[in-house]
Structure formats: structure tokens, C-alpha cells
Design a protein around this motif. Structure first.
Motif, PDB file in Angstrom:
ATOM      1  N   SER A  14       0.699  -1.330   0.070  1.00  0.00           N
ATOM      2  CA  SER A  14      -0.008   0.081  -0.009  1.00  0.00           C
ATOM      3  C   SER A  14       0.717   1.181   0.060  1.00  0.00           C
ATOM      4  O   SER A  14       0.368   2.335  -0.252  1.00  0.00           O
ATOM      5  CB  SER A  14      -1.021   0.126   1.173  1.00  0.00           C
ATOM      6  N   THR A  15       2.105   0.991   0.350  1.00  0.00           N
ATOM      7  CA  THR A  15       2.954   2.286   0.438  1.00  0.00           C
ATOM      8  C   THR A  15       4.076   1.979  -0.617  1.00  0.00           C
ATOM      9  O   THR A  15       4.959   3.056  -0.814  1.00  0.00           O
ATOM     10  CB  THR A  15       3.642   2.464   1.691  1.00  0.00           C
ATOM     11  N   TYR A  16       4.082   1.186  -1.467  1.00  0.00           N
ATOM     12  CA  TYR A  16       5.312   0.920  -2.478  1.00  0.00           C
ATOM     13  C   TYR A  16       4.887   2.003  -3.868  1.00  0.00           C
ATOM     14  O   TYR A  16       3.650   1.747  -4.158  1.00  0.00           O
ATOM     15  CB  TYR A  16       5.186  -0.507  -2.899  1.00  0.00           C
ATOM     16  N   LYS A  17       5.705   2.690  -4.293  1.00  0.00           N
ATOM     17  CA  LYS A  17       5.298   3.307  -5.433  1.00  0.00           C
ATOM     18  C   LYS A  17       6.122   2.685  -6.718  1.00  0.00           C
ATOM     19  O   LYS A  17       5.582   2.742  -7.733  1.00  0.00           O
ATOM     20  CB  LYS A  17       5.983   4.725  -5.197  1.00  0.00           C
ATOM     21  N   ASN A  18       7.395   2.563  -6.605  1.00  0.00           N
ATOM     22  CA  ASN A  18       8.076   2.000  -7.807  1.00  0.00           C
ATOM     23  C   ASN A  18       9.349   1.348  -7.356  1.00  0.00           C
ATOM     24  O   ASN A  18       9.876   1.721  -6.270  1.00  0.00           O
ATOM     25  CB  ASN A  18       8.431   2.990  -8.941  1.00  0.00           C
ATOM     26  N   GLY A  19      10.046   0.621  -8.185  1.00  0.00           N
ATOM     27  CA  GLY A  19      11.298  -0.151  -7.960  1.00  0.00           C
ATOM     28  C   GLY A  19      12.698   0.775  -8.008  1.00  0.00           C
ATOM     29  O   GLY A  19      13.733   0.311  -7.759  1.00  0.00           O
ATOM     30  N   VAL A  20      12.598   2.254  -8.306  1.00  0.00           N
ATOM     31  CA  VAL A  20      13.830   3.120  -8.736  1.00  0.00           C
ATOM     32  C   VAL A  20      14.338   2.980  -7.346  1.00  0.00           C
ATOM     33  O   VAL A  20      15.863   3.060  -7.150  1.00  0.00           O
ATOM     34  CB  VAL A  20      13.462   4.190  -9.186  1.00  0.00           C
ATOM     35  N   GLU A  21      13.946   3.295  -6.228  1.00  0.00           N
ATOM     36  CA  GLU A  21      14.537   3.459  -5.004  1.00  0.00           C
ATOM     37  C   GLU A  21      15.218   2.085  -4.393  1.00  0.00           C
ATOM     38  O   GLU A  21      16.074   2.073  -3.408  1.00  0.00           O
ATOM     39  CB  GLU A  21      13.694   4.071  -4.008  1.00  0.00           C
ATOM     40  N   PHE A  22      15.017   0.671  -5.052  1.00  0.00           N
ATOM     41  CA  PHE A  22      15.361  -0.108  -4.504  1.00  0.00           C
ATOM     42  C   PHE A  22      16.568  -0.872  -5.513  1.00  0.00           C
ATOM     43  O   PHE A  22      17.025  -1.864  -5.334  1.00  0.00           O
ATOM     44  CB  PHE A  22      14.170  -1.241  -4.289  1.00  0.00           C
ATOM     45  N   ARG A  23      16.931   0.021  -6.342  1.00  0.00           N
ATOM     46  CA  ARG A  23      18.060  -0.426  -7.231  1.00  0.00           C
ATOM     47  C   ARG A  23      19.186  -1.066  -6.564  1.00  0.00           C
ATOM     48  O   ARG A  23      19.903  -0.293  -5.648  1.00  0.00           O
ATOM     49  CB  ARG A  23      18.526   0.688  -8.188  1.00  0.00           C
ATOM     50  N   ALA A  24      19.711  -2.323  -7.103  1.00  0.00           N
ATOM     51  CA  ALA A  24      20.816  -2.800  -6.583  1.00  0.00           C
ATOM     52  C   ALA A  24      20.780  -3.376  -5.060  1.00  0.00           C
ATOM     53  O   ALA A  24      21.729  -3.977  -4.530  1.00  0.00           O
ATOM     54  CB  ALA A  24      22.144  -1.997  -6.670  1.00  0.00           C
ATOM     55  N   SER A  25      19.553  -3.374  -4.385  1.00  0.00           N
ATOM     56  CA  SER A  25      19.387  -3.763  -3.216  1.00  0.00           C
ATOM     57  C   SER A  25      18.767  -5.308  -3.225  1.00  0.00           C
ATOM     58  O   SER A  25      18.279  -5.438  -4.153  1.00  0.00           O
ATOM     59  CB  SER A  25      18.479  -2.850  -2.483  1.00  0.00           C
ATOM     60  N   LYS A  26      18.796  -5.823  -2.055  1.00  0.00           N
ATOM     61  CA  LYS A  26      18.312  -7.090  -1.824  1.00  0.00           C
ATOM     62  C   LYS A  26      16.873  -6.845  -1.314  1.00  0.00           C
ATOM     63  O   LYS A  26      16.641  -6.397  -0.278  1.00  0.00           O
ATOM     64  CB  LYS A  26      19.253  -7.861  -1.080  1.00  0.00           C
ATOM     65  N   VAL A  27      15.867  -7.565  -2.120  1.00  0.00           N
ATOM     66  CA  VAL A  27      14.471  -7.397  -1.783  1.00  0.00           C
ATOM     67  C   VAL A  27      13.808  -8.641  -1.747  1.00  0.00           C
ATOM     68  O   VAL A  27      13.797  -9.389  -2.566  1.00  0.00           O
ATOM     69  CB  VAL A  27      13.881  -6.377  -2.632  1.00  0.00           C
ATOM     70  N   LEU A  28      13.152  -8.682  -0.557  1.00  0.00           N
ATOM     71  CA  LEU A  28      12.158  -9.974  -0.419  1.00  0.00           C
ATOM     72  C   LEU A  28      10.852  -9.581  -0.426  1.00  0.00           C
ATOM     73  O   LEU A  28      10.547  -8.646   0.428  1.00  0.00           O
ATOM     74  CB  LEU A  28      12.470 -10.827   0.973  1.00  0.00           C
ATOM     75  N   VAL A  29      10.041 -10.174  -1.365  1.00  0.00           N
ATOM     76  CA  VAL A  29       8.643  -9.823  -1.533  1.00  0.00           C
ATOM     77  C   VAL A  29       8.016 -11.139  -0.851  1.00  0.00           C
ATOM     78  O   VAL A  29       8.080 -12.298  -1.171  1.00  0.00           O
ATOM     79  CB  VAL A  29       8.102  -9.574  -3.061  1.00  0.00           C
TER      80      VAL A  29
END
Length: 395
Positions: free
Chosen positions: A162-177
């Protein structure tokens, strides 16, 4: 203003919620000559769409299945409109029917007064008195936050979709969905396209279907086939096509339920994932499939297979729930045992006792909203007394 709420007597229904369900109900009533009043807790209409969707969201179904009653989408819109286009459409829809919701009015409680034969709907400013009450807050009102051990210990970034907008700010980071429904898949795909290292939790069995079969919408094909064949036959056809287009999902760690996708939707209420690119990234290994979470750690998560991985961010794609039973003091239509949804499933979900109705709880998307709105408006219009007038009562 007095500490006491002002009472407002409204001859037509009070509609709670100014999203697509509330707008559709108001439009259908207006077409039948019945006035209504929409009250909305946020400061804008379509608040879920305006405040909580991610930037690249597209409607999952073709636009002809997502339009509200009486007004089609603009012809220049693509087959699958964006979230922003749907917002623009809803704003134009409200203007077309001259629907003006009363904003900033969160319902504290609503209960039926048997002595008066009226519903009393209380906000912080007003108490509305009405013969009919329409619940149109939708199934996606409150973000679901899972209770997983150690979630408060994670030191990285933790957020709900609900607070996610786009993936730009997560570039090169490790993300668990966490969550592999349509939102989880789409956000994983968006993160991947923006250069994040994505892992996707697939804890339960899930149906993944191609968004299109032979260039046509899978959903549209299903609707057409259901006119001629039973559900189990259509399910077998969808699974055959899915295997041809996507391959065997089991080989990449995604098990399908024993029920076919349509039976699964009707019985359990879970929507099959309509793939729009994420599955190819999973097959290529760019999106890693991981099992259920045993517990969170300070730096990541431990999974049920005992593996431990570190992540910079965790995104909870765990959906939403209704909160109707927290304010609606009436047990015949909604209850907590059914996740705050109507006790009766589609197609009996839209009407309760003493003039209470629901729109948008059929688990049938916007198409179900339109069907509910017409049924509710027909039922209320058949009872409507055209001589009723508005009356203010100051308490």
C-alpha cells in the motif's frame, strides 16, 4: 460547533465509501430516480486508487470488463488501462452523474433503530438517518500485516504494498517480496526491471495463467467458454493453454492447487495470477523463488527449509481485508468469521435485513461491482416513495 453531532435525515440511501462501488451504486440509483448520499472517510473519492496503488499498475482485465454502469471507458484508452487512467475515468464518472460525496466523514458506527425503522449512521460530525444503508467500502480497505515471528526485529526497510510506488529506490538492493498474488508478482517484476535482486516467497499453492492466449485475454476467453461449457471443462482448457505458454510451474517451485483456477476462485476466493512478465524472470532466475518464512531476523529471514538469507528491504504483498464489522452493528450481512465480508457468497452477497446492502464484495472485480449496483438499485427503487423530502433535525 456543538459537541453533539447534527442529525441529517436523508430520504434515499446513505452509501458508505466513495470508491468504484459507491460511485456505481449512486449512479444506478440516480438512473432510477432515487437520490443518495455518499460519505467517505478520506479527503478524496477513489482513495484506495489515489493513495495506495503503485505507479506502474495496470488493470488485470480488459477495459470492457472494468467499466462502471452506463459509461464506457474512452475509446482512446488502451485495452488494459493504467491505474491513473482508471482514476481519471472515475473522476469523470462522478462529474457525469453529478455525484458529490461528503468527504472526511469516517463512520464510527451504523446501527438499525427498530423503533424508528431507520438506520443511524454516526460520523464525528453528523448522525445520518436513512431507510437504506449501502456498504461500499470494498474488500480492500485495511492492509493485512502477517504475524510472523521476529518481524519487529528486522532492521532493514519493511513496508506493505500500500506504500510501494516503484522500484527505482530499490536499485541494486536485496529485496524479499512476501506474497505471490497479482500484486506480489507485479511488484517483483517492477523491482527486477529496476535492478533489484528479488526473492519471492511462495508459501502456498497458486494458479498462474498467461494474461493472453492466442492474443486474446484469458479472462475474456473464460467468460465466453462458460456460456457453453461447465467450469471444470473450462478449467482444463485454461490449464492446457497455461502449460503450453508457461510450461510446468512446478519445475520452478510453484505448485498448483488440485482445483482448477475457476473452481479455486469460486470456492476459496483466491484470484489466479495473470502473468504479465514476472514468470519469465522467475524461469530465468532473475527472480528467486523461496519457501515460506519460519521467522525474520535482524538482517533478513530464515525460511522453513532452514536456509537463512539477508535482505535490505522486505515488501509485504499480503493483501487487504474489509473492516466493516468493526463499525456496522448488524450481524445478518457481514461478520468477522468471514473476514468482514458478507456471510453469503455470490450471488446472494448483496442484501441483508432491514434495508442494508453491499456493493463490491462479490469477489468478482469491477464486473461484480456493476452487477451488485444494478441489483441494489432495482431493489431500493421498487420501495422508493417519491414524496419523501430532505429534513434537517438539529439535536
Amino acid at each position: 460547533m456543538s459537541s453533539k453531532a447534527k442529525r441529517f435525515w436523508t430520504p434515499g440511501p446513505v452509501i458508505v465509501g466513495a470508491g468504484p462501488s459507491g460511485l456505481a451504486a449512486a449512479a444506478c440509483l440516480k438512473e432510477r430516480g432515487v437520490p443518495s448520499l455518499i460519505i467517505e472517510k478520506e479527503s478524496c473519492l477513489a482513495s484506495l486508487w489515489k493513495l495506495k496503488i503503485y505507479d506502474h499498475l495496470q488493470l488485470h482485465l480488459p477495459k470492457k470488463f472494468c467499466q462502471l454502469p452506463y459509461v464506457p471507458f474512452p475509446r482512446e484508452y488502451p485495452a488494459y488501462p493504467s491505474g491513473q487512467q482508471f482514476i481519471t475515468y472515475m473522476e469523470a464518472y462522478a462529474n457525469h452523474f453529478e455525484i458529490e460525496p461528503l468527504l472526511g466523514q469516517e463512520v464510527q458506527w451504523a446501527k438499525y433503530d427498530a423503533a424508528m425503522g431507520r438506520w443511524r449512521v454516526k460520523t464525528h460530525e453528523y448522525e445520518f438517518m436513512c431507510r437504506w444503508l449501502i456498504v461500499a467500502t470494498g474488500e480492500n480497505e485495511v492492509p493485512v500485516l502477517p504475524k510472523i515471528a521476529g518481524i519487529s526485529e528486522f532492521r532493514g526497510r519493511l513496508l506493505h504494498t500500500s506504500t510501494y510506488k516503484n522500484g527505482v529506490e530499490f536499485r541494486a538492493s536485496k529485496v524479499l517480496v512476501v506474497g505471490c498474488g497479482n500484486s506480489g508478482m507485479e511488484i517483483s517484476f517492477d523491482l527486477c526491471k529496476n535492478g533489484a535482486q528479488v526473492s519471492l516467497v511462495v508459501r502456498d499453492k497458486v494458479h498462474i495463467l498467461p494474461k493472453k492466449i492466442l492474443g486474446r485475454s484469458s479472462f475474456a476467453i473464460s467468460v465466453w467458454l462458460l456460456k457453453w461449457f461447465p467450469v471444470d471443462v473450462v478449467d482444463r482448457f485454461l490449464l492446457f493453454c497455461s502449460r503450453l505458454v508457461l510450461g510446468d510451474t512446478k519445475q520452478i517451485g510453484i505448485q498448483r492447487p488440485k482445483m482448477g483456477p475457476l473452481q479455486w476462485k469460486n470456492s476459496v476466493g483466491k484470484t489466479p495470477v495473470l502473468d504479465d512478465g514476472a514468470f519469465a524472470k522467475i524461469k530465468s532466475g532473475e527472480i528467486k523463488v523461496v519457501p515460506g518464512i519460519q521467522k525474520f531476523t535482524a538482517k533478513g529471514a530464515e525460511f522453513v527449509n532452514r536456509t537463512v538469507k539477508e535482505f535490505d528491504s522486505i515488501i509485504l504483498a499480503t493483501g487487504y481485508r474489509s473492516n466493516v464489522s468493526s463499525w456496522l452493528k448488524e450481524a445478518s450481512l457481514f461478520n468477522q468469521k468471514n473476514n468482514n465480508n458478507p456471510q453469503d457468497s455470490y450471488p446472494k452477497n448483496w442484501k441483508g435485513k432491514n434495508g442494508v446492502y453491499s456493493v463490491g464484495f462479490a469477489r468478482q472485480g469491477v464486473l461484480g461491482i456493476s452487477m451488485d449496483a444494478h441489483k441494489v438499485a432495482d431493489d431500493i427503487a421498487s420501495q422508493w416513495n417519491s414524496e419523501t423530502r430532505h429534513l434537517w433535525l438539529d439535536s
